[in-house]
Design a protein around this motif. Structure first.
Motif, mmCIF file in Angstrom:
data_model
loop_
_atom_site.group_PDB
_atom_site.id
_atom_site.type_symbol
_atom_site.label_atom_id
_atom_site.label_comp_id
_atom_site.label_asym_id
_atom_site.label_seq_id
_atom_site.Cartn_x
_atom_site.Cartn_y
_atom_site.Cartn_z
ATOM 1 N N ASP A 539 -67.286 83.704 40.865
ATOM 2 C CA ASP A 539 -68.122 84.212 39.777
ATOM 3 C C ASP A 539 -67.630 83.701 38.425
ATOM 4 O O ASP A 539 -68.424 83.284 37.563
ATOM 5 C CB ASP A 539 -68.177 85.740 39.789
ATOM 6 C CG ASP A 539 -66.798 86.377 39.882
ATOM 7 O OD1 ASP A 539 -65.933 85.831 40.595
ATOM 8 O OD2 ASP A 539 -66.560 87.420 39.242
ATOM 9 N N VAL A 540 -66.314 83.703 38.237
ATOM 10 C CA VAL A 540 -65.735 83.214 36.981
ATOM 11 C C VAL A 540 -65.982 81.717 36.825
ATOM 12 O O VAL A 540 -66.417 81.247 35.760
ATOM 13 C CB VAL A 540 -64.223 83.529 36.936
ATOM 14 C CG1 VAL A 540 -63.564 82.834 35.751
ATOM 15 C CG2 VAL A 540 -63.998 85.037 36.850
ATOM 16 N N ASN A 541 -65.728 80.965 37.890
ATOM 17 C CA ASN A 541 -65.955 79.519 37.828
ATOM 18 C C ASN A 541 -67.406 79.184 37.515
ATOM 19 O O ASN A 541 -67.698 78.288 36.710
ATOM 20 C CB ASN A 541 -65.551 78.856 39.147
ATOM 21 C CG ASN A 541 -64.048 78.778 39.329
ATOM 22 O OD1 ASN A 541 -63.292 78.931 38.372
ATOM 23 N ND2 ASN A 541 -63.608 78.544 40.552
ATOM 24 N N ASP A 542 -68.339 79.909 38.159
ATOM 25 C CA ASP A 542 -69.758 79.617 37.945
ATOM 26 C C ASP A 542 -70.196 79.946 36.526
ATOM 27 O O ASP A 542 -71.002 79.219 35.923
ATOM 28 C CB ASP A 542 -70.620 80.381 38.954
ATOM 29 C CG ASP A 542 -70.546 79.779 40.356
ATOM 30 O OD1 ASP A 542 -69.855 78.754 40.519
ATOM 31 O OD2 ASP A 542 -71.171 80.333 41.278
ATOM 32 N N CYS A 543 -69.685 81.035 35.976
ATOM 33 C CA CYS A 543 -70.029 81.383 34.589
ATOM 34 C C CYS A 543 -69.488 80.318 33.626
ATOM 35 O O CYS A 543 -70.182 79.909 32.686
ATOM 36 C CB CYS A 543 -69.473 82.763 34.232
ATOM 37 S SG CYS A 543 -70.390 84.129 34.994
ATOM 38 N N CYS A 544 -68.260 79.873 33.865
ATOM 39 C CA CYS A 544 -67.689 78.825 33.008
ATOM 40 C C CYS A 544 -68.442 77.511 33.181
ATOM 41 O O CYS A 544 -68.708 76.800 32.197
ATOM 42 C CB CYS A 544 -66.210 78.634 33.329
ATOM 43 S SG CYS A 544 -65.168 80.061 32.918
ATOM 44 N N SER A 545 -68.815 77.193 34.421
ATOM 45 C CA SER A 545 -69.566 75.962 34.680
ATOM 46 C C SER A 545 -70.922 75.994 33.996
ATOM 47 O O SER A 545 -71.384 74.973 33.467
ATOM 48 C CB SER A 545 -69.742 75.762 36.189
ATOM 49 O OG SER A 545 -68.512 75.530 36.833
ATOM 50 N N ALA A 578 -59.195 86.169 30.716
ATOM 51 C CA ALA A 578 -57.761 86.150 31.036
ATOM 52 C C ALA A 578 -57.336 84.839 31.695
ATOM 53 O O ALA A 578 -56.250 84.321 31.412
ATOM 54 C CB ALA A 578 -57.420 87.321 31.949
ATOM 55 N N PHE A 579 -58.178 84.306 32.574
ATOM 56 C CA PHE A 579 -57.752 83.191 33.418
ATOM 57 C C PHE A 579 -58.400 81.851 33.069
ATOM 58 O O PHE A 579 -58.115 80.843 33.707
ATOM 59 C CB PHE A 579 -58.030 83.527 34.887
ATOM 60 C CG PHE A 579 -57.422 84.830 35.329
ATOM 61 C CD1 PHE A 579 -56.076 85.098 35.108
ATOM 62 C CD2 PHE A 579 -58.193 85.808 35.956
ATOM 63 C CE1 PHE A 579 -55.506 86.295 35.515
ATOM 64 C CE2 PHE A 579 -57.634 87.011 36.361
ATOM 65 C CZ PHE A 579 -56.288 87.260 36.139
ATOM 66 N N ARG A 580 -59.302 81.831 32.102
ATOM 67 C CA ARG A 580 -59.938 80.586 31.663
ATOM 68 C C ARG A 580 -59.932 80.549 30.139
ATOM 69 O O ARG A 580 -59.741 81.571 29.477
ATOM 70 C CB ARG A 580 -61.382 80.491 32.167
ATOM 71 C CG ARG A 580 -61.564 80.625 33.663
ATOM 72 C CD ARG A 580 -61.026 79.429 34.445
ATOM 73 N NE ARG A 580 -61.404 79.527 35.859
ATOM 74 C CZ ARG A 580 -60.751 80.241 36.763
ATOM 75 N NH1 ARG A 580 -59.675 80.947 36.408
ATOM 76 N NH2 ARG A 580 -61.154 80.263 38.019
ATOM 77 N N ASP A 581 -60.198 79.386 29.575
ATOM 78 C CA ASP A 581 -60.233 79.270 28.116
ATOM 79 C C ASP A 581 -61.599 78.801 27.623
ATOM 80 O O ASP A 581 -61.729 78.227 26.551
ATOM 81 C CB ASP A 581 -59.142 78.312 27.631
ATOM 82 C CG ASP A 581 -59.281 76.920 28.244
ATOM 83 O OD1 ASP A 581 -60.251 76.676 28.990
ATOM 84 O OD2 ASP A 581 -58.409 76.074 27.972
ATOM 85 N N THR A 582 -62.645 79.077 28.412
ATOM 86 C CA THR A 582 -64.002 78.620 28.076
ATOM 87 C C THR A 582 -64.592 79.402 26.909
ATOM 88 O O THR A 582 -65.227 78.829 26.011
ATOM 89 C CB THR A 582 -64.925 78.746 29.306
ATOM 90 O OG1 THR A 582 -64.369 77.992 30.385
ATOM 91 C CG2 THR A 582 -66.330 78.241 28.996
ATOM 92 N N PHE A 583 -64.392 80.727 26.901
ATOM 93 C CA PHE A 583 -65.073 81.596 25.948
ATOM 94 C C PHE A 583 -64.164 81.984 24.785
ATOM 95 O O PHE A 583 -62.939 82.056 24.921
ATOM 96 C CB PHE A 583 -65.605 82.841 26.661
ATOM 97 C CG PHE A 583 -66.581 82.515 27.767
ATOM 98 C CD1 PHE A 583 -67.900 82.234 27.471
ATOM 99 C CD2 PHE A 583 -66.162 82.448 29.096
ATOM 100 C CE1 PHE A 583 -68.802 81.911 28.482
ATOM 101 C CE2 PHE A 583 -67.055 82.123 30.107
ATOM 102 C CZ PHE A 583 -68.381 81.851 29.796
ATOM 103 N N LYS A 584 -64.799 82.257 23.644
ATOM 104 C CA LYS A 584 -64.066 82.566 22.418
ATOM 105 C C LYS A 584 -63.995 84.068 22.125
ATOM 106 O O LYS A 584 -63.224 84.497 21.277
ATOM 107 C CB LYS A 584 -64.721 81.855 21.229
ATOM 108 C CG LYS A 584 -64.905 80.350 21.432
ATOM 109 C CD LYS A 584 -63.585 79.641 21.730
ATOM 110 C CE LYS A 584 -63.796 78.140 21.935
ATOM 111 N NZ LYS A 584 -62.555 77.448 22.300
ATOM 112 N N ALA A 585 -64.814 84.864 22.814
ATOM 113 C CA ALA A 585 -64.799 86.326 22.642
ATOM 114 C C ALA A 585 -65.583 86.941 23.788
ATOM 115 O O ALA A 585 -66.381 86.259 24.450
ATOM 116 C CB ALA A 585 -65.400 86.734 21.298
ATOM 117 N N GLY A 586 -65.375 88.238 24.014
ATOM 118 C CA GLY A 586 -66.065 88.898 25.109
ATOM 119 C C GLY A 586 -66.331 90.360 24.851
ATOM 120 O O GLY A 586 -65.707 90.987 23.989
#
Length: 717
Positions: A539-545, A578-586
């Protein structure tokens, strides 16, 4: 962890205004997403391009305010038909603190709908926390579960001021809940699923019980079927001689593996013999759902054996065989998160055939059809809806719960021709938010996108909404900020329908994308099971992709990517940060931070759910964002209901405290009286506004046009 969706209000459209809308919608149904967007953009401009105001994305003024969104956040909880053929629906009202009320269609079209539920009552069950199936109608009688005490009550529809009378005992509090009940005319009783939490709220006992309807004195319900962990869909044949039901047990969820049983009813009203129709063969992986008897006494149901798609089947009792009624790589049902789903109805049953109205979902949209089981043919009905939920049979008509990209959630009355193959009339009976159509020129139409995942050759899906406002344009060369939404569940699905909470963002100059990551429903079992043992990864990978795909496509600003989600979507949000650096805020709404804590404290229905999604003890630790506060590097805002039993408040508190101690900008909002999902208008409004201003202040590089008083952000203000 299925998050509540923020949907909509009640009212009726005039026939003239609806006809105009229907014509527009019908024409849009015939075109593809790109063409629809071009048409809507060109036809909805209020000012010429040269006269548009040039302003940064995110700073645009919009009439779709947070008040408009929260006022349009009514939810639909089911439909039924009374003895006169009038529609009855269940709606929630944020303006009444989320109170849920039964309403009846008026006798004359020019009159207003009539509330059935008295002021001191609310129709809602908390069985399995998510509820559903809170009422049932037979003739002029309604049986419903009352929210405050969770008792069953009977109410007459023929008497105008009929007061509800209790059918089940008072246990001194809401410790027993009922759902998914049906009338048993043979023994004048009500048969329903019961969840008993008297001994333990975490390990409740679920059974199918009988409740007497004569009203002479309140009796303790008697157990008709019991012994396994969960039950749903108790359904009688026309003579009341056979009862079908669905059951499943830990560690499975009902969409993993379940069983369909039939019990034979004795002259004393007891089950004296039972047979498993589907789900007992370990070599066949299936999850049967929605059993239903035809008027001839044939048992139909939906299951996903062999193909991996929920299709319609029939039981041949004489040989105890299951035969396919119609096969298609499409979903004719959905996961059993709530009770009371109804995806098909028998229109006619003859000696030689059954005519069945059904809906199915394929490649991101819904279809309504008429199935002839003798010919094995399916005729599609053309309606303005591109998204369909439940179907209710009326008198010479169907009542369809549905929506589209420009039509909010509604219930439509669909009249069929004499051959039952064409829709000859389509009329809205209930609309969740008819007033929203005045904002149509501001609507951003979703584009279904298919993007590559990290697995070579594999793709996933999402709905992308570009910034849309008839009065504004951005400075040349600027790309819009993106808000990516990760849906709850995680076994759930995002839908490309009109949602004012999305339009709130896009009409202010944000791009918005709603992701159906691997593990989502609507695309078959294989797609759904991508998440097994890989929750927090796929789920995390797909959102970042998806976010990277939109950046690479030139549609959004890679330096202003934000992510949000509720419940399981809140977990994906926190894990991505926590585990990726794709997003700047959440922004996390009642999200999961600690998987071990969730496993220990959540309710029975989901108590083993994440065992299949996570895996080993090491995985529980390694995929819990709370254990890796040092890896967070960007601002987060958290929202939490204090009465949430699915994701308890300590989850948000722990992550808030950890991020505060690390020195990251963080804010934390708690709501009294809210459970898993926010129902009160003031809280829906506050959540939306605070997310907007939080992102604007910390990553947006713009000032919002609305007057919003921001809450204090720790380590920032």
């Amino acid at each position: 962890m299925a998050a509540l969706t923020l949907t909509l209000t009640r009212t009726r459209l005039s026939s003239s205004s609806f006809n105009r809308i229907s014509q527009r919608l019908s024409s849009r149904v015939q075109t593809n997403s790109h063409r629809r967007h071009q048409m809507a953009t060109s036809s909805s401009l209020e000012v010429k391009q040269s006269e548009k105001i040039v302003a940064p994305y995110g700073s645009w003024k919009s009439p779709i305010s947070a008040d408009v969104v929260s006022g349009a956040s009514k939810r639909l909880g089911g439909t039924a038909v009374d003895s006169l053929g009038r529609l009855i629906w269940l709606e929630s009202r944020p303006s009444e603190s989320g109170r849920v009320v039964l309403v009846r269609e008026p006798e004359r079209p020019e009159d207003e709908p009539v509330d059935i539920t008295p002021k001191d009552y609310a129709v809602r069950t908390v069985a399995q926390e998510y509820g559903g199936g809170a009422f049932s109608v037979s003739g002029d009688t309604i049986v419903f579960c009352n929210y405050i005490d969770q008792r069953l009550y009977k109410q007459s529809l023929s008497s105008k001021d009929s007061a509800p009378t209790p059918l089940t005992p008072d246990y001194g509090g809401p410790v027993i809940s009922y759902a998914d009940g049906v009338f048993d005319a043979r023994f004048n009783r009500f048969v329903t699923v019961r969840e008993d939490r008297r001994e333990s709220s975490i390990n409740s006992i679920t059974t199918i019980v009988t409740v007497e309807l004569d009203g002479k004195e309140i009796q303790e319900p008697e157990v008709l079927v019991g012994g396994t962990d969960f039950y749903a869909f108790p359904r009688f044949d026309p003579k009341g001689e056979r009862l079908a039901w669905i059951e499943w047990c830990h560690p499975n969820m009902p969409w993993d593996r379940s069983q369909l049983w039939v019990g034979y009813i004795s002259e004393k009203g007891e089950v004296y013999k039972r047979i498993c129709v589907a789900g007992s063969d370990p070599s066949i992986k299936e999850s049967p759902i929605e059993p239903k008897w035809s008027s001839k006494g044939e048992l139909f149901f939906i299951t996903d054996r062999k193909s991996g798609y929920w299709n319609l089947y029939k039981w041949v009792e004489s040989s105890n065989e299951v035969v396919s009624v119609y096969s298609l790589d499409a979903e004719f049902s959905k996961p059993l998160w709530v009770f009371g789903m109804n995806s098909y109805e028998f229109i006619e049953s003859h000696e030689s055939k059954n005519i069945i109205a059904c809906s199915y979902r394929q490649k991101g949209r819904s279809y309504l059809g008429i199935l002839d089981d003798a010919q094995g043919s399916l005729s599609l009905l053309n309606t303005p809806f591109t998204d369909i939920d439940n179907i209710t049979l009326g008198i010479n008509c169907l009542y369809i719960e549905g929506a589209s990209e420009v039509q909010p959630l509604a219930v439509a009355k669909v009249a069929l021709d004499d051959h039952r193959t064409k829709a000859v009339d389509f009329k809205i009976i209930w609309s969740s938010s008819p007033d929203c159509l005045k904002y149509q020129s501001y609507f951003s139409l979703p584009e279904l996108i298919e993007f590559p995942t990290e697995v070579p050759g594999q793709t996933a899906f999402a709905y992308f909404y570009p910034p849309t406002n008839p009065n504004y344009q951005a400075p040349q060369g600027e790309k819009p900020p993106l808000l990516l939404k990760s849906h709850g569940g995680p076994t759930a699905e995002s839908h490309g329908i009109l949602n004012l909470s999305i339009q709130y963002w896009t009409s202010r100059g944000w791009a918005f994308v709603d992701v159906n990551y691997g593990g989502s429903t609507g695309y078959g079992r294989e797609y759904r099971e991508r998440l097994l043992n890989k929750w927090g990864i796929v789920d995390v990978n797909d959102c970042c992709s998806c976010a990277r795909y939109l950046v690479d496509s030139g549609k959004v600003d890679g330096e202003r990517l934000c992510i949000t989600g509720g419940s399981a979507g809140g977990y994906t949000t926190l894990a991505a940060l926590a585990f990726r650096d794709t997003f700047k805020a959440g922004s996390s709404l009642y999200g999961v931070a600690d998987l071990n804590m969730l496993r220990a404290e959540t309710h029975k229905f989901e108590s083993h759910y994440i065992d299949n999604l996570v895996g080993s003890e090491k995985d529980y630790h390694d995929r819990s964002p709370i254990n890796f506060a040092d890896k967070f590097s960007c601002p987060i805002i958290l929202f939490q209901g204090l009465e949430d039993k699915v994701v308890p408040p300590d989850q948000a508190r722990k992550i808030y405290q950890a991020l505060k101690e690390k020195g990251l900008p963080v804010a934390h909002v708690e709501y009294e009286g809210e459970q898993h999902g926010f129902r009160k208008a003031e809280n829906i409004k506050f959540t939306l506004e605070q997310q907007m201003v939080f992102f604007a202040r910390l990553v947006g590089n713009f000032k919002v046009a609305d007057e919003i008083n921001p809450i204090k952000i720790d380590n920032f203000d």
